[in-house]
Design an enzyme around this catalytic site. Structure first.
Site: not given
Length: 279
Positions: A116, A137, A149, A187
């Site tokens: 992440s 991801h 991602e 994130n």
């Protein structure tokens, strides 16, 4: 296609379920047989709930389970077309795992990390598969969340990126592409928001309920940031904030003291039974 998923926790099991649901033979690897079988058990329970709600048939569920093989043997990665790592967020552990798999897998095998926030480039450095290495991801719960991602490391080839985008589409996901950067896209935006919410609570500016309700009603979020922190895991939120701070050296990513104290106290969210809320 044959897929090798390393790590049988919530994310690894979810990713394995996705590939098996789309007809791919999927090996579920973890350090011990018990952990690997535990991940298989998570999928078994999830599919049982789906059958109970009438969202799939018993035959469909059994077909998915039949395509899953739990193991604790690295050698079972031999002959796979795709390796996805979903172990805990520790660079040394990830590099050690990829080093072992690098020597086992064929030259055309695609290597991917579900990290992440950690560096794809650092993970791939020195591997024979460096050009076939990238970040994929997924988001929790992986069988439900549409986004993946696709992160390009310094050594990722154009062909590797193209293969990854085709792969994401083939398993019903929508991909966004970014070059390697701490936290990638989601994130980098999401975790600092959670950190700010924790800081608001810590300073007594608003209650946890009002912070969450404000973001639900004012920003149309499906759940508030503190509820989301409990769902993600307070320890994971703190780890990502620390990574953002270390990588950028920007004080705006300094973790809230409340997050630190909660992790020290073992208040990690849903998985521990207590976080910002009690479960």
């Amino acid at each position: 296609m044959r897929v090798f998923v390393a790590g049988c926790g919530t994310m690894g099991a979810g990713i394995a379920q996705v590939f098996a649901a789309f007809g791919h033979e999927t090996v579920m690897f973890d350090r011990t047989s018990e952990l690997a079988k535990g991940g298989y058990g998570l999928i078994e329970k999830q599919l049982g709930r789906q059958v109970g709600r009438g969202r799939m048939t018993e035959e469909e569920a059994m077909g998915i389970l039949a395509r899953l093989t739990p193991t604790c043997d690295h050698e079972d990665a031999r002959g796979t077309d795709l390796v996805i790592e979903a172990i805990f967020e520790n660079m040394e552990a990830k590099r050690e795992l990829f080093g072992k798999l690098d020597a086992i897998c064929g030259p055309d095998c695609l290597f991917a990390s579900n990290t992440s926030s950690l560096s794809i480039t650092e993970m791939a450095r020195g591997l024979a598969h460096e050009e076939q290495f990238l970040g994929l991801h997924f988001f929790n719960p992986a069988p439900v969340m549409k986004l993946v991602e696709v992160i390009r490391g310094a050594g990722s080839s154009d062909e590797t990126m193209a293969r990854a985008l085709e792969l994401a589409a083939a398993i019903g996901k929508e991909a966004v592409v970014c070059r390697e950067s701490p936290g990638f896209i989601v994130n980098r935006v999401l975790i600092p928001m959670i950190n700010e919410a924790a800081d608001l609570l810590d300073r007594g500016i608003a209650s946890r309920e009002d912070i969450d309700r404000a973001m639900q009603l004012g920003a149309n979020h499906p759940m508030g940031p503190l509820q989301l922190a409990d769902f993600i895991g307070v320890d994971i939120v703190l780890d990502i904030m620390n990574t953002l701070l270390e990588e950028t050296n920007d004080p705006k990513y300094r973790p809230s003291l409340l997050l630190k104290n909660m992790v020290r106290a073992g208040r990690l969210g849903r998985k521990s039974g207590c976080g910002f809320y009690t479960y």
